[in-house]
Design an enzyme around this catalytic site. Structure first.
Site, short mmCIF file in Angstrom:
data_model
loop_
_atom_site.label_atom_id
_atom_site.label_comp_id
_atom_site.label_asym_id
_atom_site.label_seq_id
_atom_site.Cartn_x
_atom_site.Cartn_y
_atom_site.Cartn_z
N GLU A 150 5.97 -2.04 1.28
CA GLU A 150 5.74 -0.68 1.78
C GLU A 150 4.61 -0.09 0.95
O GLU A 150 4.46 -0.43 -0.24
CB GLU A 150 7.00 0.18 1.66
CG GLU A 150 8.18 -0.32 2.48
CD GLU A 150 7.94 -0.33 3.97
OE1 GLU A 150 7.07 0.44 4.44
OE2 GLU A 150 8.60 -1.12 4.68
N ASP A 181 2.15 10.40 7.21
CA ASP A 181 2.63 9.48 8.23
C ASP A 181 3.37 8.29 7.61
O ASP A 181 4.37 7.82 8.15
CB ASP A 181 1.46 8.97 9.07
CG ASP A 181 0.89 10.04 9.99
OD1 ASP A 181 1.60 11.05 10.23
OD2 ASP A 181 -0.24 9.88 10.48
N HIS A 227 8.65 5.17 5.70
CA HIS A 227 9.51 4.57 4.67
C HIS A 227 10.41 5.57 3.94
O HIS A 227 11.41 5.18 3.34
CB HIS A 227 8.69 3.76 3.66
CG HIS A 227 7.57 4.52 3.01
ND1 HIS A 227 7.76 5.61 2.20
CD2 HIS A 227 6.22 4.31 3.05
CE1 HIS A 227 6.60 6.04 1.75
NE2 HIS A 227 5.64 5.28 2.26
N HIS A 240 11.90 2.08 7.38
CA HIS A 240 11.40 0.82 6.87
C HIS A 240 11.75 0.69 5.39
O HIS A 240 11.63 1.65 4.63
CB HIS A 240 9.88 0.73 7.03
CG HIS A 240 9.44 0.56 8.44
ND1 HIS A 240 8.38 -0.23 8.81
CD2 HIS A 240 9.92 1.09 9.59
CE1 HIS A 240 8.22 -0.19 10.11
NE2 HIS A 240 9.14 0.62 10.61
#
Length: 242
Positions: free
Chosen positions: A9, A52, A57, A152
């Site tokens: 990430e 964004d 995440h 995520h």
């Protein structure tokens, strides 16, 4: 074979403009089996995540403030992945970020430390052209449970991708068979080469050959004489193989 399923990430989409890695998740496979020898790091990127990216995440700067920087875990990461085949979904993105982090430390690119990198996104595009091939889409298509994936996360996504990869490549094992699952998990690969055996050839019975011929006739009728099997047989000048 030792394989590592890897996901990251990041603070944004562009390593070249200063975005950094904030999380790395790794899942180990040996002989296509999960070993439980996984790795997971949260990292302090020393910068804010783009709005964004944060929506994707949900990992805040406050949470990451006391986490180690990439430099502190780089050697451990490289030792862990060393010599393994790496499996990544959309590999260009993750490898690009890893390369940039290593470059900042004066180290060679990521691929210099591993055996190979497999991109499951490229694999899926070839297998399912014209369809959505995101990780979520592949989980749905292949029956992998991703109900716990509301945001995520690198380790969760790597675990899901491991299941997806095994399903994508099911039936593609080489003619080498692991004798002992316990040895495979321990990293000891004792194998039997099946190529040393002469496999029996089982010919179709008259009944099976007749059923095959009837099926070809139905396909030929439905396709207006364009059955590929028939065309190839005529071009090669050989009789159909039942």
């Amino acid at each position: 074979m030792r394989q590592i399923v890897l996901d990251t990430e990041t603070t944004g989409l562009s390593a070249e403009t200063g975005d950094r890695i904030i999380e790395i998740g790794c899942v180990e496979l040996v002989g296509r089996k999960l070993t439980g020898n996984n790795r997971h790091w949260y990292l302090n990127p020393e910068r804010e995540s783009h709005e964004d990216a944060l929506k994707v995440h949900g990992i805040t700067s406050e949470f990451l403030r006391d986490k180690p920087k990439f430099a502190a875990v780089a050697d451990e990461l490289l030792e862990y992945v060393g010599g393994a085949e790496i499996i990544i979904h959309n590999a260009a993105f993750d490898v690009g970020f890893l390369n940039k982090e290593l470059e900042l430390l004066g180290k060679p690119g990521f691929r210099n430390f591993v055996d190979n990198v497999i991109d499951t996104f490229a694999m899926a595009k070839e297998m399912y052209p014209g369809k959505r091939n995101s990780l979520d889409a592949l989980c749905d298509r292949l029956g992998v449970d991703n109900s716990g994936r509301t945001l995520h996360g690198a380790l969760l996504d790597a675990e899901l991708l491991a299941d997806v990869y095994i399903n994508l490549t099911r039936g593609q094992e080489a003619l080498l068979m692991d004798v002992s699952p316990q040895d495979a998990v321990a990293g000891i690969q004792t194998r039997v080469d099946l190529r040393q055996f002469t496999l029996p050839v089982l010919l179709a019975s008259e009944q099976e050959a007749a059923a095959h011929e009837e099926m070809l006739a139905q396909l030929d009728k439905a396709s207006g004489g364009k059955t590929l099997w028939r065309i190839q047989t005529r071009e090669s000048g050989s009789a159909p193989v039942a």
